[in-house]
Scaffold this motif. Structure first.
Motif, PDB file in Angstrom:
ATOM      1  N   UNK A  33       0.811  -1.225   0.000  1.00  0.00           N
ATOM      2  CA  UNK A  33       0.000   0.000   0.000  1.00  0.00           C
ATOM      3  C   UNK A  33       0.840   1.269   0.000  1.00  0.00           C
ATOM      4  N   UNK A  34       1.990   1.245   0.665  1.00  0.00           N
ATOM      5  CA  UNK A  34       2.828   2.450   0.718  1.00  0.00           C
ATOM      6  C   UNK A  34       3.943   2.425  -0.331  1.00  0.00           C
ATOM      7  N   UNK A  35       4.002   1.381  -1.122  1.00  0.00           N
ATOM      8  CA  UNK A  35       5.004   1.297  -2.178  1.00  0.00           C
ATOM      9  C   UNK A  35       6.417   1.086  -1.674  1.00  0.00           C
ATOM     10  N   UNK A  36       6.557   0.357  -0.578  1.00  0.00           N
ATOM     11  CA  UNK A  36       7.864   0.102   0.012  1.00  0.00           C
ATOM     12  C   UNK A  36       8.345  -1.292  -0.372  1.00  0.00           C
ATOM     13  N   UNK A  37       9.634  -1.407  -0.651  1.00  0.00           N
ATOM     14  CA  UNK A  37      10.213  -2.727  -0.899  1.00  0.00           C
ATOM     15  C   UNK A  37      10.197  -3.518   0.404  1.00  0.00           C
ATOM     16  N   UNK A  38      10.059  -4.824   0.288  1.00  0.00           N
ATOM     17  CA  UNK A  38      10.090  -5.677   1.473  1.00  0.00           C
ATOM     18  C   UNK A  38      10.771  -6.984   1.111  1.00  0.00           C
ATOM     19  N   UNK A  91      13.081  -6.739   5.991  1.00  0.00           N
ATOM     20  CA  UNK A  91      13.792  -5.481   5.824  1.00  0.00           C
ATOM     21  C   UNK A  91      13.455  -4.918   4.454  1.00  0.00           C
ATOM     22  N   UNK A  92      13.837  -3.666   4.217  1.00  0.00           N
ATOM     23  CA  UNK A  92      13.556  -3.087   2.910  1.00  0.00           C
ATOM     24  C   UNK A  92      14.567  -3.525   1.850  1.00  0.00           C
ATOM     25  N   UNK A  93      15.613  -4.245   2.255  1.00  0.00           N
ATOM     26  CA  UNK A  93      16.553  -4.810   1.285  1.00  0.00           C
ATOM     27  C   UNK A  93      17.214  -6.043   1.887  1.00  0.00           C
ATOM     28  N   UNK A  94      17.765  -6.881   1.028  1.00  0.00           N
ATOM     29  CA  UNK A  94      18.409  -8.107   1.523  1.00  0.00           C
ATOM     30  C   UNK A  94      19.706  -7.809   2.273  1.00  0.00           C
ATOM     31  N   UNK A  95      20.246  -6.624   2.108  1.00  0.00           N
ATOM     32  CA  UNK A  95      21.487  -6.248   2.784  1.00  0.00           C
ATOM     33  C   UNK A  95      21.237  -5.362   4.001  1.00  0.00           C
ATOM     34  N   UNK A  96      19.975  -5.127   4.330  1.00  0.00           N
ATOM     35  CA  UNK A  96      19.645  -4.199   5.405  1.00  0.00           C
ATOM     36  C   UNK A  96      20.016  -4.691   6.794  1.00  0.00           C
ATOM     37  N   UNK A  97      20.551  -3.778   7.598  1.00  0.00           N
ATOM     38  CA  UNK A  97      20.847  -4.108   8.995  1.00  0.00           C
ATOM     39  C   UNK A  97      19.774  -3.531   9.920  1.00  0.00           C
ATOM     40  N   UNK A  98      18.829  -2.802   9.338  1.00  0.00           N
ATOM     41  CA  UNK A  98      17.690  -2.266  10.070  1.00  0.00           C
ATOM     42  C   UNK A  98      16.466  -3.034   9.599  1.00  0.00           C
ATOM     43  N   UNK A  99      15.728  -3.591  10.536  1.00  0.00           N
ATOM     44  CA  UNK A  99      14.557  -4.362  10.162  1.00  0.00           C
ATOM     45  C   UNK A  99      13.945  -5.054  11.354  1.00  0.00           C
ATOM     46  N   UNK A 100      13.143  -6.060  11.044  1.00  0.00           N
ATOM     47  CA  UNK A 100      12.416  -6.789  12.073  1.00  0.00           C
ATOM     48  C   UNK A 100      12.660  -8.281  11.888  1.00  0.00           C
ATOM     49  N   UNK A 101      12.931  -8.946  12.988  1.00  0.00           N
ATOM     50  CA  UNK A 101      13.082 -10.403  13.009  1.00  0.00           C
ATOM     51  C   UNK A 101      11.888 -10.959  13.761  1.00  0.00           C
ATOM     52  N   UNK A 102      11.238 -11.973  13.207  1.00  0.00           N
ATOM     53  CA  UNK A 102      10.088 -12.585  13.874  1.00  0.00           C
ATOM     54  C   UNK A 102      10.282 -14.090  13.961  1.00  0.00           C
ATOM     55  N   UNK A 103       9.789 -14.648  15.050  1.00  0.00           N
ATOM     56  CA  UNK A 103       9.859 -16.089  15.244  1.00  0.00           C
ATOM     57  C   UNK A 103       8.699 -16.530  16.120  1.00  0.00           C
ATOM     58  N   UNK A 104       8.425 -17.797  16.076  1.00  0.00           N
ATOM     59  CA  UNK A 104       7.369 -18.327  16.933  1.00  0.00           C
ATOM     60  C   UNK A 104       7.826 -19.635  17.564  1.00  0.00           C
ATOM     61  N   UNK A 105       7.425 -19.801  18.799  1.00  0.00           N
ATOM     62  CA  UNK A 105       7.695 -21.021  19.547  1.00  0.00           C
ATOM     63  C   UNK A 105       6.536 -21.192  20.518  1.00  0.00           C
ATOM     64  N   UNK A 106       6.634 -22.013  21.500  1.00  0.00           N
ATOM     65  CA  UNK A 106       5.518 -22.167  22.434  1.00  0.00           C
ATOM     66  C   UNK A 106       5.259 -20.849  23.155  1.00  0.00           C
ATOM     67  N   UNK A 107       4.002 -20.571  23.428  1.00  0.00           N
ATOM     68  CA  UNK A 107       3.637 -19.334  24.129  1.00  0.00           C
ATOM     69  C   UNK A 107       4.387 -19.218  25.446  1.00  0.00           C
ATOM     70  N   UNK A 108       4.532 -20.330  26.125  1.00  0.00           N
ATOM     71  CA  UNK A 108       5.209 -20.339  27.425  1.00  0.00           C
ATOM     72  C   UNK A 108       6.658 -19.865  27.303  1.00  0.00           C
ATOM     73  N   UNK A 109       7.388 -20.401  26.324  1.00  0.00           N
ATOM     74  CA  UNK A 109       8.786 -20.031  26.139  1.00  0.00           C
ATOM     75  C   UNK A 109       8.894 -18.587  25.652  1.00  0.00           C
TER      76      UNK A 109
END
Length: 129
Positions: A33-38, A91-109
């Motif tokens: 929607x905002x025309x940003x690379x991802x 991230x906005x590029x494959x070489x980006x050092x600014x971005x978001x990392x996401x992961x999932x595991x058990x809710x408890x952990x």
């Protein structure tokens, strides 16, 4: 889901109640929607926790109990251990050092790891004052 946000000068970890798939889908829609690379790619993220933090031994037990190998612990030195997570980097590029990392595991952990990280941050704040 755990979300680790990396900026040029800081790092933040938070628990998000959305599923990984829902959150990524929303992020993709926003980028369109905002025309940003991802760029989305499998990756790992690491951060340090003090070894003398109350609850670290419980985390070690939980990690051994989980056979999906999403989280790994490694001693760095006498004072810190490294927590490494497997997940996805956005991230906005494959070489980006600014971005978001996401992961999932058990809710408890996820909840427990987030709590330990918060405690480590508050201990670091007290020590720097």
């Amino acid at each position: 889901m755990l979300k680790l946000t990396y900026t040029e000068s800081s790092f933040d970890l938070e628990c998000v109640t959305l599923s990984l798939e829902e959150w990524v889908a929303q992020r993709v829609i926003l980028a369109l929607r905002v025309g940003q690379s991802l760029c989305i790619e499998p990756s790992t993220a690491s951060f340090l926790l003090p070894v003398d933090l109350p609850g670290v031994e419980v985390l070690r037990v939980e990690v051994k109990r989980d056979d999906r190998e999403i989280i790994a612990l490694c001693a760095c030195d006498a004072e810190y251990m490294e927590v490494t997570l497997r997940g996805s980097w956005l991230s906005d590029s494959s070489k980006g050092s600014v971005g978001v990392f996401v992961t999932t595991m058990s809710d408890r952990v996820e909840f427990f790891l987030h709590k330990l990280w918060q405690e480590a941050q508050s201990c670091a704040s007290v020590m720097s004052e």
